[in-house]
Write an enzyme that holds these catalytic residues in place. Sequence first.
Site, mmCIF file in Angstrom:
data_model
loop_
_atom_site.group_PDB
_atom_site.id
_atom_site.type_symbol
_atom_site.label_atom_id
_atom_site.label_comp_id
_atom_site.label_asym_id
_atom_site.label_seq_id
_atom_site.Cartn_x
_atom_site.Cartn_y
_atom_site.Cartn_z
ATOM 1 N N SER A 125 7.055 25.633 6.898
ATOM 2 C CA SER A 125 7.981 26.269 5.947
ATOM 3 C C SER A 125 8.938 27.247 6.616
ATOM 4 O O SER A 125 9.582 28.040 5.926
ATOM 5 C CB SER A 125 7.175 27.026 4.883
ATOM 6 O OG SER A 125 6.425 28.074 5.493
ATOM 7 N N LEU B 101 -2.493 44.717 -2.107
ATOM 8 C CA LEU B 101 -2.707 46.096 -1.653
ATOM 9 C C LEU B 101 -1.411 46.862 -1.447
ATOM 10 O O LEU B 101 -1.409 48.089 -1.499
ATOM 11 C CB LEU B 101 -3.497 46.111 -0.338
ATOM 12 C CG LEU B 101 -4.865 45.432 -0.334
ATOM 13 C CD1 LEU B 101 -5.484 45.499 1.062
ATOM 14 C CD2 LEU B 101 -5.789 46.073 -1.362
ATOM 15 N N THR C 260 7.786 30.551 -0.795
ATOM 16 C CA THR C 260 7.245 29.230 -0.451
ATOM 17 C C THR C 260 5.756 29.092 -0.751
ATOM 18 O O THR C 260 5.142 28.085 -0.380
ATOM 19 C CB THR C 260 7.468 28.919 1.039
ATOM 20 O OG1 THR C 260 6.819 29.924 1.834
ATOM 21 C CG2 THR C 260 8.950 28.880 1.377
ATOM 22 N N THR D 46 -0.400 36.174 4.245
ATOM 23 C CA THR D 46 -1.234 34.995 3.983
ATOM 24 C C THR D 46 -2.047 34.546 5.188
ATOM 25 O O THR D 46 -2.695 33.503 5.134
ATOM 26 C CB THR D 46 -0.366 33.810 3.520
ATOM 27 O OG1 THR D 46 0.634 33.549 4.514
ATOM 28 C CG2 THR D 46 0.315 34.092 2.196
ATOM 29 N N GLY E 129 8.813 37.266 -0.795
ATOM 30 C CA GLY E 129 9.420 37.057 0.519
ATOM 31 C C GLY E 129 10.335 35.853 0.496
ATOM 32 O O GLY E 129 11.467 35.909 0.045
ATOM 33 N N VAL F 182 3.045 46.432 0.170
ATOM 34 C CA VAL F 182 4.155 45.637 0.710
ATOM 35 C C VAL F 182 4.243 45.845 2.212
ATOM 36 O O VAL F 182 4.396 46.980 2.681
ATOM 37 C CB VAL F 182 5.505 46.043 0.077
ATOM 38 C CG1 VAL F 182 6.619 45.115 0.558
ATOM 39 C CG2 VAL F 182 5.431 46.042 -1.428
ATOM 40 N N GLU G 264 11.833 27.373 7.675
ATOM 41 C CA GLU G 264 13.220 27.474 7.211
ATOM 42 C C GLU G 264 13.368 28.477 6.075
ATOM 43 O O GLU G 264 14.458 29.008 5.854
ATOM 44 C CB GLU G 264 13.700 26.129 6.699
ATOM 45 C CG GLU G 264 13.815 25.045 7.727
ATOM 46 C CD GLU G 264 14.179 23.729 7.067
ATOM 47 O OE1 GLU G 264 15.356 23.357 7.128
ATOM 48 O OE2 GLU G 264 13.290 23.094 6.476
ATOM 49 N N TYR H 34 -5.281 18.462 7.015
ATOM 50 C CA TYR H 34 -4.248 18.602 5.989
ATOM 51 C C TYR H 34 -4.228 17.320 5.168
ATOM 52 O O TYR H 34 -4.073 16.228 5.715
ATOM 53 C CB TYR H 34 -2.903 18.798 6.694
ATOM 54 C CG TYR H 34 -1.859 19.542 5.918
ATOM 55 C CD1 TYR H 34 -1.665 20.903 6.103
ATOM 56 C CD2 TYR H 34 -1.033 18.881 5.010
ATOM 57 C CE1 TYR H 34 -0.680 21.591 5.413
ATOM 58 C CE2 TYR H 34 -0.045 19.558 4.311
ATOM 59 C CZ TYR H 34 0.126 20.912 4.519
ATOM 60 O OH TYR H 34 1.101 21.595 3.831
#
Length: 604
Positions: A234, A301, A169, A246, A166, A303, A236, A524
């Site tokens: 992310s 699995l 990133t 994800t 994709g 697309v 951008e 984080y």
Amino acid sequence: MTTENPKSHGRTQRRHCQEILKWNGWGYNDSKFIFNKKGQAEFTGKRYRLSGMVLPVLKEWMEKTLGASLEHKITSRAFLNTSDVPPSIVNEEFLQDLRAITISYSREAEDRMFRAHGHCLHEIFVLREGMFKRIPDIVVWPGCHDDVVKIVELACKHNLCIIPFGGGTSVSSALECPADERRTIVSLDTSQMNRILWIDEKNLTAHIEAGIIGQDLERQLGESGYCTGHEPDSMEFSSLGGWVATRASGMKKNIYGNIEDLVVHIKMVTPRGVIEKSCQVPRMSTGPDIHHFIMGSEGTLGVVTEVTIKIRPIPEYQKYGSVVFPNFERGVACLREIAKQRCAPASIRLVDNAQFQFGHALKPQVASIFTSFLDGLKKFYITKFKGFDPNELCVATLLFEGDREKVLQHEKQVYDIAAKFGKKQPGIKSHSHLRKQNGLAAGEDNGQRGYMLTFVIAYLRDLGLDYYVIGESFETSVPWDRVIDLCRNVKERIVRECKEKGVQFAPFSTCRVTQTYDAGACVYFYFAFNYRGISDPIRVYEQIETAAREEILANGGSLSHHHGVGKLRKQWMKESISDVGLGMLKSVKEYVDPNNIFGNRNLL
């Protein structure tokens, strides 16, 4: 988009990747941190608010915090040596079939290399220093859902391996090619599937191709007066399909939700055929939700090709803010109360003191003596009048969105809560105004700066790598009653591991609470260290990161909140979801993809 000349399209894509985006670092080619001839840090380009500005404190911070020196500089490879790239091995019969359906493709080294990795530290280090053992053999660019169906059918016919791509990133090694994969590896790049197919204003939904990049999606929706509100750091560069694959989270999830809250319908192509629901309704009670097999499947699995997502009218009013707390514990307690009262703004992020100092190091040169004077007054007020210790205090940045009147009411509610979080200073017997330390409103500018830095901070790793400094980020989710212990223990574990592994300089170990929920929060972490004197810095780094992840799990944290598992964290999957849970995932994989066509080997 298809083309009669597949290779010409490949060259166009390579030009885009090589001229606009870095091939061996983060982000745009024209945007980076550098040290100028005067030894001052600058951020180049014109794309960000920080662009073109001098950062007078950054050099001193790097020297003091990380032991970095401008005298110790590493020069990475400026250009990709295509002779070092592993040769492309593609079945000739597959190529003939691919040409017959006029799908764009490329076998050129630059195109293949660009799609062979994400943005983990070790991947970028390899690009700067050496070469991957295995990369895709061919890149294909489907132009629509039907093209993807044809490509997957050909992959099944010729027994090839497909790795969806994709925005590239990933920070979980999800895009790395398995070194022992002997089949032809096809990188299926979804970038040409980037259209909004329709907008339904009555139901406030939009049907969108999965290859669209986040900032393009928001811009195009904005032209019609709408937004998704999904803004990961992310955005951008990351794609809608990547968000789905994800289980992504955006910084404004308090208003708009995480990706699982935004998705109404998904279409995914698998070796067994196309998976999709029969209707586009807000909720169904028809057994387990198949969307939840797709979200988080990380390209194992099939697309994702098209997604229907909720949209909202662009908010009429947006306002930033910030609050200073005497210490991290008081800040966490405030965030907990805000979550408890369910009045969190669109985004609320609490940084610890080390990250606060780090943010100060990125402050641009002041524009005037008057600005400097005001900054001095603020600092004096916080540290003297309020009694805050500059080595203890922490800051929460805020972002409010919505109707102007409601935003102002909401803002007052949050600041009222923040003002109640204080404690008595030990050892103070007089000056009643010092006895209680409350959360202190610190201004809209500081809040806006905090979010502005979100989009440039990733560029700092490339600067660090030029001066023997390696760094990375990782995240987790954790129950509220474990936040303080987890943050403290993980940071201490990083420091201890660095010392035991022979790191000669004190590491930078810091965290922020970046998402809040009723039952817990997302935390984080950033950590970095100077690796001068270490012969194999990546091995040492990976040992330290592994120890940090084990510490997170031991303290009740999750394997990941939004980065995903990939290959980087799959060793802990059984521990995270149980033997039976892992068996369920394997059973789905075996049914949907019995020949492992989608063989990136993430998760399992």
